[in-house]
Design a protein around this motif. Structure first.
Motif, mmCIF file in Angstrom:
data_model
loop_
_atom_site.group_PDB
_atom_site.id
_atom_site.type_symbol
_atom_site.label_atom_id
_atom_site.label_comp_id
_atom_site.label_asym_id
_atom_site.label_seq_id
_atom_site.Cartn_x
_atom_site.Cartn_y
_atom_site.Cartn_z
ATOM 1 N N SER A 173 -140.491 -90.949 -36.585
ATOM 2 C CA SER A 173 -141.492 -91.045 -37.643
ATOM 3 C C SER A 173 -142.267 -92.346 -37.604
ATOM 4 O O SER A 173 -143.354 -92.423 -38.127
ATOM 5 C CB SER A 173 -140.834 -90.872 -39.009
ATOM 6 N N SER A 175 -145.940 -92.353 -36.299
ATOM 7 C CA SER A 175 -147.042 -91.820 -37.097
ATOM 8 C C SER A 175 -147.132 -92.430 -38.474
ATOM 9 O O SER A 175 -148.108 -92.267 -39.169
ATOM 10 C CB SER A 175 -146.917 -90.312 -37.215
ATOM 11 N N GLN A 190 -142.847 -83.344 -38.483
ATOM 12 C CA GLN A 190 -142.492 -84.126 -37.289
ATOM 13 C C GLN A 190 -141.181 -83.653 -36.675
ATOM 14 O O GLN A 190 -140.927 -83.859 -35.502
ATOM 15 C CB GLN A 190 -142.265 -85.611 -37.647
#
Ligand SMILES: Nc1ncnc2c1ncn2[C@@H]1O[C@H](COP(=O)(O)OP(=O)(O)OP(=O)(O)O)[C@@H](O)[C@H]1O
Length: 708
Positions: A416, A419, A532
């Motif tokens: 994560s 992003s 994700q």
């Protein structure tokens, strides 16, 4: 700034209001131009392909947006051809699914793209089938309603045989019997029964028993449409009226008495008083049912001003007004959530009689496991902690058969960070501390940190127009998925202790999850975060394009979506049986709203989780709306009740909730919630520290008096 720039800025502003990041909004506008819908489609399309689109190609999931160009990234029809799919589409799809479910599902295009295969004429044909002429007249049981009755053995038998024949249920539930007994005795009645317990049967049976019409007042087109559809499936004729009704002959037919049940929103019923009086004189009106009646009360969580004007029903349909009536036409008011104060307000405001019978069932839902966790929420750093379990739940299903490797927090960080790091730094709600906040720590840490303010999406803004055709054009209706109502537990009374003990051992299934968040922005950021990790998640808030919202409903009900991250806009009418988790990621607006939303879990009677992530350093703030000063005060009182629920560490959570609604739960516990299972926090003996503290104070005072 020239005109074009100004309009781009406006579009970006609108997109940010929908919940998108400023940078994504700007990029979308630069790529597709100044159209809100196109830009929103453009952004959502990227998220969708990597989330829902298990079958979409990898080229799309790389999100090379610029290379894809304007139209190729849009998931709807080109703007010129775009048609809002309508309730008719849903009817059509349901008729299809009844005829040949497998074929229909295979043929069914995703939102809005079926316009070519569904000509308007065809739709109306399907629509007519739904609004079937009352076939039931010849089957009506001849019951003399001019006399008072009790549900004795004779009545019981008649109702039960009707129930079996029409709906396939073996007998009435206790509260349904009570409500029907009141109606038979021409009494007004207020029914308070849990979500999904079968309240609608209380007003559907009178229409089938007497041959008279039942008029049902309901706040949303989606609810009316859903009920008409279900009734049509059981061969009962029903229609809904209002500006959402596309066939203008339906109203005339309804006023001539051609339907057993008429669903209508409050503003339309106010307009139809004179024709309804004629109907009462003709075929007759057996009952006015006011569904979701908590909307009457300003003290409730879902106030709608038009509901307050429904006192006209008592004024205009009483013996003093209509001489041909032997009794006032009874009012039956129904809701799943109303505190004592709301109940009183309802009875007074609707001018219900002093003898109104209140039918109250237990609010306790024995299969719901309540818990509260403390979290900073609203920050991607917290997401990693808080959603780890959820991510593992869904990913373990996907790795079925393979070695069960659970994702660790470090994996989440790696995935994560790429992003989210950039957005972390651009938000004022950055949360550097990765660890869970616990209540004892929070007061200390809040000294270092400013309290933040969070603007809640306000439900009074969400449902501005009761006939909001687009938002509510519903892909609701759990039954059409083949989900089994046979498992439904009777919610009349708390189930036995040993049954609840058994639930403790049950593992929670994979089924769908709804995450309620207070802000639109979080719907998008959390859905994106979950995507994700391969979770099929989607955002839902009232400002997102209607085509997207319809698609979310449809895919959620068809079990294609695993998680919906939503504001309160994903609300009433969600009647899906197998929802396994309702997560409130941030404060709800009231305990009524919380219980109603949490109540969407576990309608199949199986174990379900209701988790509240409480952020003690965040003050929820209502968005400006049409609330008066008094209402705002009340809204904040309701928020503070939520806060108290979140802070509780000593009492069974289910007990707090049901007692909030005035139910006596003394001496009982749910045995499932975090407090029941883990117990209140350990009592620590701080006698020694207290004594030192007191000595220090005494010494201080002694010193000061010396000085003096
Ligand atoms: N007597 C009964 N026996 C078994 N099932 C029943 C009975 N009455 C109703 N049901 C079923 O219970 C389910 C829920 O019913 P319904 O939609 O009326 O609930 P509700 O209380 O109105 O829910 P909500 O508060 O969400 O509007 C339906 O599938 C209905 O067929």
């Amino acid at each position: 700034m020239d005109g074009e720039e100004a309009s781009s800025e406006l579009v970006v502003e609108k997109l940010v209001e929908m919940g998108f990041e400023y940078s994504s909004a700007k990029e979308a506008v630069e790529t597709v131009g100044s159209s809100v819908n196109d830009a929103a489609d453009y952004i959502l399309n990227g998220a969708r392909r990597s989330s829902w689109g298990a079958s979409t190609s990898s080229t799309c999931s790389t999100m090379n947006k610029k290379a894809l160009g304007k139209r190729s990234v849009s998931f709807t029809d080109p703007p010129g051809k775009m048609r809002q799919s309508s309730i008719l589409d849903h009817f059509r799809s349901n008729c299809l699914s009844k005829r040949n479910k497998v074929d229909a599902v295979a043929d069914m295009p995703i939102c809005g793209s079926d316009s070519s295969s569904c000509p308007v004429d065809g739709q109306l044909g399907a629509f007519d089938n739904i609004h079937a002429e009352p076939k039931s007249t010849s089957e009506l049981l001849s019951i003399d309603c001019s006399k008072e009755h009790e549900i004795g053995p004779e009545w019981g038998q008649k109702v039960n045989s009707l129930l079996q024949k029409r709906f396939g249920h073996s007998s009435l539930k206790g509260f349904q019997k009570e409500a029907l007994a009141a109606w038979i005795a021409h009494q007004d009645c207020l029914v308070l029964a849990a979500t999904g317990s079968g309240k609608s049967m209380c007003f559907q049976i009178p229409a089938l028993l007497t041959g008279k019409v039942v008029v049902v007042i309901s706040p949303l087109i989606s609810l009316m449409h859903d009920q008409c559809l279900k009734l049509a499936n059981h061969g009962v004729s029903a229609c809904f009226l209002g500006s959402g009704q596309p066939d203008n002959t339906v109203e005339q037919k309804a006023m001539k008495g051609m339907y057993d049940l008429i669903y209508v929103c409050p503003e339309t019923v106010l307009r139809l008083i004179a024709p309804l009086q004629k109907l009462a004189a003709g075929r007759g009106i057996a009952l006015f049912a006011i569904d979701e009646v908590h909307c009457v009360s300003k003290w409730g969580h879902d106030f709608r001003p038009d509901y307050r004007r429904l006192s006209v029903l008592r004024e205009n349909f009483s013996t003093s007004n209509l001489k041909f009536l032997q009794f006032d036409i009874p009012l039956m008011a129904l809701t799943a959530t109303a505190t004592n104060c709301v109940r009183e307000d309802i009875i007074e405001c609707l001018c219900m009689s002093k003898e109104t019978k209140i039918v109250l069932t237990s609010f306790f839902r024995s299969n719901l496991r309540f818990s509260v966790k403390h979290s900073r929420t609203s920050s991607p750093a917290s997401y990693r902690n808080d959603f780890l379990e959820l991510i593992n739940t869904y990913s373990s299903r996907k790795r079925n058969g393979e070695e069960q490797m659970l994702i660790s927090i470090e994996d989440l960080d790696d995935k994560s960070r790429s992003s989210y790091d950039s957005s972390d730094s651009s938000t004022s709600e950055v949360d550097e501390d990765n660890s869970e906040v616990n209540p004892s720590k929070s007061s200390a840490s809040s000294k270092k940190r400013e309290l933040t303010v969070e603007f809640l999406e306000d439900e009074t803004d969400v449902f501005q127009d009761v006939n909001d055709w687009d938002v509510s054009c519903g892909e609701f209706g759990g039954q059409s998925n083949g989900e089994n109502y046979d498992h439904f537990v009777t919610l009349d009374a708390p189930v036995k202790l040993d049954e609840r003990m058994k639930l403790q051992q049950e593992s929670l299934g994979h089924g769908p999850t709804i995450i309620y968040v207070p802000t639109r922005k979080e719907t998008v950021s959390i859905a994106k975060f979950l995507c994700q990790f391969g979770i099929k998640a989607a955002a839902y808030n009232a400002r997102l394009p209607k085509s997207h919202l319809r698609r979310v409903h449809k895919e959620f009900h068809e079990n294609h979506l695993e998680v919906v991250v939503a504001t309160v806009a994903f609300g009433m009418g969600i009647d899906k049986l197998n929802v396994r988790r309702i997560i409130h990621y941030g404060w709800p607006q009231s305990l009524e709203a919380y219980y109603q939303e949490a109540g969407r879990a576990g309608r199949d009677g199986k174990l379900a989780d209701c988790i509240l992530y409480a952020n003690l350093s965040k003050i929820p703030t209502l968005l400006p709306s049409k609330r008066s000063e008094d209402q705002v005060k009340q809204a904040y009182k309701m928020l503070s009740d939520c806060h108290r629920y979140g802070m509780n560490t000593s009492w069974c959570r289910a007990k707090i909730l049901v007692e909030y609604f005035g139910e006596d739960f003394s001496g009982k516990k749910c045995l499932l919630c975090d407090v029941c299972v883990k117990g209140p926090p350990e009592i620590v003996n701080v006698k020694a520290e207290a004594s030192i503290f007191l000595q220090a104070i005494a010494a201080y005072h002694a010193d000061s008096s010396d000085i003096l």
